[in-house]
Design a protein around this motif. Sequence first.
Motif, PDB file in Angstrom:
ATOM      1  N   UNK A   1       0.892  -1.181   0.284  1.00 27.66           N
ATOM      2  CA  UNK A   1      -0.268   0.154  -0.654  1.00 27.66           C
ATOM      3  C   UNK A   1       0.643   1.466   0.056  1.00 27.66           C
ATOM      4  N   UNK A   2       2.590   1.229  -0.575  1.00 27.11           N
ATOM      5  CA  UNK A   2       2.883   2.724  -0.168  1.00 27.11           C
ATOM      6  C   UNK A   2       4.302   1.875  -1.256  1.00 27.11           C
ATOM      7  N   UNK A   3       4.890   2.518  -1.292  1.00 24.65           N
ATOM      8  CA  UNK A   3       5.892   3.177  -2.615  1.00 24.65           C
ATOM      9  C   UNK A   3       6.760   4.348  -2.421  1.00 24.65           C
ATOM     10  N   UNK A   4       7.922   3.882  -2.950  1.00 25.35           N
ATOM     11  CA  UNK A   4       8.671   5.246  -2.676  1.00 25.35           C
ATOM     12  C   UNK A   4      10.106   4.784  -4.096  1.00 25.35           C
ATOM     13  N   UNK A   5      10.039   5.642  -4.987  1.00 27.54           N
ATOM     14  CA  UNK A   5      10.844   6.101  -6.200  1.00 27.54           C
ATOM     15  C   UNK A   5      11.706   6.898  -5.593  1.00 27.54           C
ATOM     16  N   UNK A   6      13.003   6.787  -6.800  1.00 27.04           N
ATOM     17  CA  UNK A   6      14.084   8.353  -6.467  1.00 27.04           C
ATOM     18  C   UNK A   6      15.030   7.669  -7.636  1.00 27.04           C
ATOM     19  N   UNK A   7      15.249   8.732  -8.619  1.00 29.36           N
ATOM     20  CA  UNK A   7      16.277   8.709  -9.697  1.00 29.36           C
ATOM     21  C   UNK A   7      17.777   9.675  -9.111  1.00 29.36           C
ATOM     22  N   UNK A   8      18.256   9.283  -9.367  1.00 35.52           N
ATOM     23  CA  UNK A   8      19.419  10.838  -8.834  1.00 35.52           C
ATOM     24  C   UNK A   8      20.919  10.896 -10.256  1.00 35.52           C
ATOM     25  N   UNK A   9      21.068  11.523 -10.841  1.00 41.38           N
ATOM     26  CA  UNK A   9      22.280  11.885 -11.779  1.00 41.38           C
ATOM     27  C   UNK A   9      22.767  12.664 -11.345  1.00 41.38           C
TER      28      UNK A   9
END
Length: 131
Positions: free
Chosen positions: A117-125
């Motif tokens: 019931x939850x999510x967390x996404x991250x991108x980094x450059x």
Amino acid sequence: MQVGASPFWRLVYPICALARPRCGTLAPGNSIGIGLRASTMMTFGSVTAAAHGLLGWRHAFGDTVPLAAHSVVGSGSFLIAGAPIADDTALIEAGIDFNLAVNSSLNFSYSGQLASDAYDHGVNAVLSVRF
């Protein structure tokens, strides 16, 4: 191309609850996790690159709702509740680091946490130039 992999495990127990029971937190965040990290080196012409990834699982137990007790002078105490921590979460990370020159590198990465019931996404450059 050689691939290296290593399993891991971790146990999280907040130190604050052990050291000072009245430090403002009621010790949420107990968890145990397992997973696998992998990495490999590659060459693209004169550029070397390191690819890395992680697949894991985290299980939270005990009190999964973060609470903080506060008070104001001349007033009673009160609790502030944060967002609940998911009971079971898949952990995913992937990235590639390019060594462009002796003094520069270019890094791309993704990190994700997926629960029912939850999510967390991250991108980094990151472009790094040392001088």
